[in-house]
Design a protein around this motif. Structure first.
Motif, PDB file in Angstrom:
ATOM      1  N   ALA A 165       0.824  -1.208   0.000  1.00 53.53           N
ATOM      2  CA  ALA A 165       0.000   0.000   0.000  1.00 53.53           C
ATOM      3  C   ALA A 165       0.860   1.260   0.000  1.00 53.53           C
ATOM      4  O   ALA A 165       0.560   2.239  -0.711  1.00 53.53           O
ATOM      5  CB  ALA A 165      -0.935  -0.003   1.203  1.00 53.53           C
ATOM      6  N   SER A 166       1.939   1.250   0.779  1.00 56.51           N
ATOM      7  CA  SER A 166       2.832   2.414   0.786  1.00 56.51           C
ATOM      8  C   SER A 166       3.550   2.562  -0.556  1.00 56.51           C
ATOM      9  O   SER A 166       3.761   3.682  -1.039  1.00 56.51           O
ATOM     10  CB  SER A 166       3.837   2.295   1.933  1.00 56.51           C
ATOM     11  N   GLY A 172       5.024  -1.202  10.652  1.00 59.45           N
ATOM     12  CA  GLY A 172       3.661  -1.032  10.167  1.00 59.45           C
ATOM     13  C   GLY A 172       3.195   0.410  10.254  1.00 59.45           C
ATOM     14  O   GLY A 172       2.574   0.939   9.320  1.00 59.45           O
ATOM     15  N   LEU A 173       3.486   1.080  11.371  1.00 59.53           N
ATOM     16  CA  LEU A 173       3.104   2.484  11.513  1.00 59.53           C
ATOM     17  C   LEU A 173       3.866   3.366  10.524  1.00 59.53           C
ATOM     18  O   LEU A 173       3.317   4.343  10.001  1.00 59.53           O
ATOM     19  CB  LEU A 173       3.355   2.947  12.949  1.00 59.53           C
ATOM     20  N   LEU A 174       5.131   3.033  10.260  1.00 56.21           N
ATOM     21  CA  LEU A 174       5.890   3.784   9.261  1.00 56.21           C
ATOM     22  C   LEU A 174       5.264   3.634   7.876  1.00 56.21           C
ATOM     23  O   LEU A 174       5.171   4.612   7.111  1.00 56.21           O
ATOM     24  CB  LEU A 174       7.337   3.308   9.245  1.00 56.21           C
ATOM     25  N   SER A 175       4.811   2.437   7.545  1.00 53.85           N
ATOM     26  CA  SER A 175       4.146   2.218   6.264  1.00 53.85           C
ATOM     27  C   SER A 175       2.861   3.038   6.173  1.00 53.85           C
ATOM     28  O   SER A 175       2.561   3.630   5.121  1.00 53.85           O
ATOM     29  CB  SER A 175       3.837   0.732   6.070  1.00 53.85           C
ATOM     30  N   LEU A 176       2.094   3.071   7.263  1.00 53.64           N
ATOM     31  CA  LEU A 176       0.887   3.890   7.283  1.00 53.64           C
ATOM     32  C   LEU A 176       1.222   5.364   7.077  1.00 53.64           C
ATOM     33  O   LEU A 176       0.526   6.075   6.336  1.00 53.64           O
ATOM     34  CB  LEU A 176       0.147   3.710   8.609  1.00 53.64           C
ATOM     35  N   ALA A 177       2.280   5.832   7.740  1.00 55.63           N
ATOM     36  CA  ALA A 177       2.661   7.243   7.605  1.00 55.63           C
ATOM     37  C   ALA A 177       3.070   7.563   6.170  1.00 55.63           C
ATOM     38  O   ALA A 177       2.710   8.621   5.631  1.00 55.63           O
ATOM     39  CB  ALA A 177       3.801   7.562   8.573  1.00 55.63           C
ATOM     40  N   VAL A 178       3.828   6.658   5.531  1.00 57.26           N
ATOM     41  CA  VAL A 178       4.232   6.879   4.139  1.00 57.26           C
ATOM     42  C   VAL A 178       3.010   6.903   3.234  1.00 57.26           C
ATOM     43  O   VAL A 178       2.894   7.751   2.323  1.00 57.26           O
ATOM     44  CB  VAL A 178       5.227   5.791   3.692  1.00 57.26           C
ATOM     45  N   THR A 179       2.070   5.989   3.457  1.00 53.40           N
ATOM     46  CA  THR A 179       0.858   5.941   2.637  1.00 53.40           C
ATOM     47  C   THR A 179       0.060   7.226   2.762  1.00 53.40           C
ATOM     48  O   THR A 179      -0.367   7.817   1.760  1.00 53.40           O
ATOM     49  CB  THR A 179      -0.006   4.740   3.038  1.00 53.40           C
ATOM     50  N   VAL A 180      -0.161   7.674   4.002  1.00 51.75           N
ATOM     51  CA  VAL A 180      -0.934   8.897   4.216  1.00 51.75           C
ATOM     52  C   VAL A 180      -0.210  10.106   3.624  1.00 51.75           C
ATOM     53  O   VAL A 180      -0.819  10.950   2.953  1.00 51.75           O
ATOM     54  CB  VAL A 180      -1.205   9.096   5.721  1.00 51.75           C
ATOM     55  N   GLY A 181       1.111  10.205   3.851  1.00 57.16           N
ATOM     56  CA  GLY A 181       1.864  11.335   3.332  1.00 57.16           C
ATOM     57  C   GLY A 181       1.852  11.400   1.813  1.00 57.16           C
ATOM     58  O   GLY A 181       1.636  12.473   1.230  1.00 57.16           O
ATOM     59  N   CYS A 182       2.079  10.266   1.151  1.00 57.22           N
ATOM     60  CA  CYS A 182       2.088  10.250  -0.315  1.00 57.22           C
ATOM     61  C   CYS A 182       0.697  10.527  -0.887  1.00 57.22           C
ATOM     62  O   CYS A 182       0.566  11.234  -1.902  1.00 57.22           O
ATOM     63  CB  CYS A 182       2.603   8.899  -0.821  1.00 57.22           C
ATOM     64  N   ASN A 183      -0.341   9.990  -0.251  1.00 56.56           N
ATOM     65  CA  ASN A 183      -1.694  10.263  -0.730  1.00 56.56           C
ATOM     66  C   ASN A 183      -2.062  11.728  -0.553  1.00 56.56           C
ATOM     67  O   ASN A 183      -2.744  12.314  -1.408  1.00 56.56           O
ATOM     68  CB  ASN A 183      -2.698   9.371  -0.012  1.00 56.56           C
ATOM     69  N   LEU A 184      -1.638  12.344   0.541  1.00 57.49           N
ATOM     70  CA  LEU A 184      -1.892  13.769   0.720  1.00 57.49           C
ATOM     71  C   LEU A 184      -1.154  14.587  -0.342  1.00 57.49           C
ATOM     72  O   LEU A 184      -1.687  15.587  -0.851  1.00 57.49           O
ATOM     73  CB  LEU A 184      -1.467  14.213   2.120  1.00 57.49           C
ATOM     74  N   ALA A 185       0.070  14.174  -0.673  1.00 57.02           N
ATOM     75  CA  ALA A 185       0.803  14.862  -1.735  1.00 57.02           C
ATOM     76  C   ALA A 185       0.088  14.712  -3.077  1.00 57.02           C
ATOM     77  O   ALA A 185       0.012  15.668  -3.866  1.00 57.02           O
ATOM     78  CB  ALA A 185       2.225  14.309  -1.824  1.00 57.02           C
ATOM     79  N   CYS A 240      -8.268   0.268  10.063  1.00 59.02           N
ATOM     80  CA  CYS A 240      -8.097  -1.181  10.209  1.00 59.02           C
ATOM     81  C   CYS A 240      -6.800  -1.553  10.926  1.00 59.02           C
ATOM     82  O   CYS A 240      -6.777  -2.515  11.709  1.00 59.02           O
ATOM     83  CB  CYS A 240      -8.134  -1.856   8.833  1.00 59.02           C
ATOM     84  N   TRP A 241      -5.719  -0.821  10.667  1.00 57.81           N
ATOM     85  CA  TRP A 241      -4.416  -1.238  11.175  1.00 57.81           C
ATOM     86  C   TRP A 241      -3.923  -0.446  12.379  1.00 57.81           C
ATOM     87  O   TRP A 241      -3.196  -0.998  13.211  1.00 57.81           O
ATOM     88  CB  TRP A 241      -3.376  -1.146  10.063  1.00 57.81           C
ATOM     89  N   ALA A 242      -4.266   0.816  12.495  1.00 54.36           N
ATOM     90  CA  ALA A 242      -3.732   1.626  13.592  1.00 54.36           C
ATOM     91  C   ALA A 242      -4.058   1.058  14.970  1.00 54.36           C
ATOM     92  O   ALA A 242      -3.181   1.039  15.850  1.00 54.36           O
ATOM     93  CB  ALA A 242      -4.224   3.068  13.464  1.00 54.36           C
ATOM     94  N   PRO A 243      -5.301   0.584  15.244  1.00 50.96           N
ATOM     95  CA  PRO A 243      -5.566   0.048  16.588  1.00 50.96           C
ATOM     96  C   PRO A 243      -4.643  -1.101  16.984  1.00 50.96           C
ATOM     97  O   PRO A 243      -4.136  -1.136  18.107  1.00 50.96           O
ATOM     98  CB  PRO A 243      -7.032  -0.411  16.499  1.00 50.96           C
ATOM     99  N   LEU A 244      -4.407  -2.051  16.063  1.00 51.53           N
ATOM    100  CA  LEU A 244      -3.551  -3.192  16.381  1.00 51.53           C
ATOM    101  C   LEU A 244      -2.107  -2.755  16.583  1.00 51.53           C
ATOM    102  O   LEU A 244      -1.445  -3.168  17.551  1.00 51.53           O
ATOM    103  CB  LEU A 244      -3.640  -4.232  15.272  1.00 51.53           C
TER     104      LEU A 244
END
Length: 354
Positions: A122-123, A201-214, A255-259
């Motif tokens: 995803a990232s 996993g949290l780093l992957s989420l951060a990359v995904t959110v950052g790239c999508n915002l860009a 889906c992933w942040a809580p875990l």
């Protein structure tokens, strides 16, 4: 014997034993497995047809990523869901299904590898979209299906290598509450492995959110620049893309942040070792809530495997069809005009996708 009590049927108002709880609980993993397999199989079919179609060269890298994501999600479900269903049918007695304990290690390996791999893919997809939108000339020069395949193979190899770390003595897999699944232990000797998994996993989420915002920022800027010339079709396409990117970020994070956050808390001292004994009301409802929350967090992460094909591929096609139907109803256009509008919108979407 398993560290958790077996699921025993409770007496009902007539004094007779109620239906075994395993027969009721098995509906959840069974329904999730069937839904995930159907959605991911349909997504792979659509990706295969689109990849072979003419004029798809510009979006083949994106299609490869979507196909790999759907395949990874399906494999993860096929390797883990039948085990969970078998344990539920055995009244949650894991030792009856896995007396040697080797199945628990395999289950934990599959959960780790096929949980981390979709996050990394995803990232990578978010980075690919950001490059295609913000640096189109560099993207056209350097990106190709061959580079995408190499990147996907590297992601898969990295996920497998991390999941195999317990074989080298770095961490271990253990049975988790309520005794129906295995995952990375957060106890002594395995906290570093659990923390590394959660941090990655949290780093992957951060990359995904950052790239999508860009990507969203670039689309908004392009939409403002092209709006006077492109008219309503470009606005619709930009809106659909923005909604899809927002949906990806919301679904993936929810889906992933809580875990992942819970696992970090557990490695920092907020252990759930008390879940190894079945909590009773006398032990306090707070402990019971902690154990149930961890189980809910894992189910949310598993739910992502079901939602991925809809968010990335299937929902977009449905959204385009709905837009055409709504436009037809408002303008009272004829069937021929509506079909032409749908065809034009689909062709424009293909040209601007990925």
């Amino acid at each position: 014997m398993s560290p958790w009590q077996r699921c025993e049927p409770l007496p009902n108002a007539t004094g007779r034993a109620a239906e075994p709880c395993g027969a009721v609980s098995v509906a959840i993993p069974l329904a999730m497995m069937l839904a995930g397999m159907a959605g991911n199989a349909l997504a792979m079919l659509l990706v295969s047809r689109s990849y072979r179609a003419k004029g798809s060269r510009r979006k083949r890298s994106f299609l490869l990523c979507i196909g790999s994501l759907a395949l990874t999600d399906m494999l993860g479900q096929l390797l883990t869901s039948p085990i969970v269903i078998s344990v539920y049918l055995a009244d949650r007695a894991w030792d009856a299904v896995d007396p040697s304990g080797r199945l628990c290690a395999f289950f934990g390996f599959a959960m780790t590898a096929f949980g981390l791999c979709p996050l990394l893919i995803a990232s990578a997809m978010a980075a690919e979209r950001a490059l295609a939108t913000r640096a189109p000339h560099w993207y056209a020069t350097h990106m190709s299906p061959r580079v995408t395949r190499a990147a996907l193979l590297a992601i898969g190899a990295a996920a497998l290598a991390i999941a195999l770390l317990p074989l080298a003595g770095l961490g271990r897999y253990a049975l988790q509450w309520p005794g129906t699944w295995c995952f990375i232990s957060t106890g002594a000797g395995s906290a570093a492995f659990a923390a590394a998994f959660a941090a990655l996993g949290l780093l992957s989420l951060a990359v995904t959110v950052g790239c999508n915002l860009a990507t969203i920022g670039a689309l908004l800027a392009r939409c403002r620049a092209r709006a006077p010339r492109a008219g309503r079709p470009w606005g619709r396409i930009a809106t659909d893309t923005l909604l899809q990117l927002l949906g990806i970020m919301c679904v993936l994070s929810a889906c992933w942040a809580p875990l992942l956050v819970t696992m970090l808390r557990m490695t920092w001292g907020h252990s759930l070792e008390h879940c190894r004994a079945v909590p009773t009301p006398a032990q306090g409802s707070a402990q019971h809530r902690d154990c149930d929350f961890f189980l809910t967090a894992v189910r949310l992460a598993s739910l992502n495997q079901i939602l991925d094909p809809w968010v990335y591929l299937l929902l977009r096609r449905m959204l385009l069809q709905r837009c055409c139907q709504a436009a037809s109803a408002v303008s009272h256009c004829s069937n021929a005009n509506c079909g032409a509008r749908a065809t034009a919108l689909s062709e424009e979407t293909r040209r601007t996708a990925a």
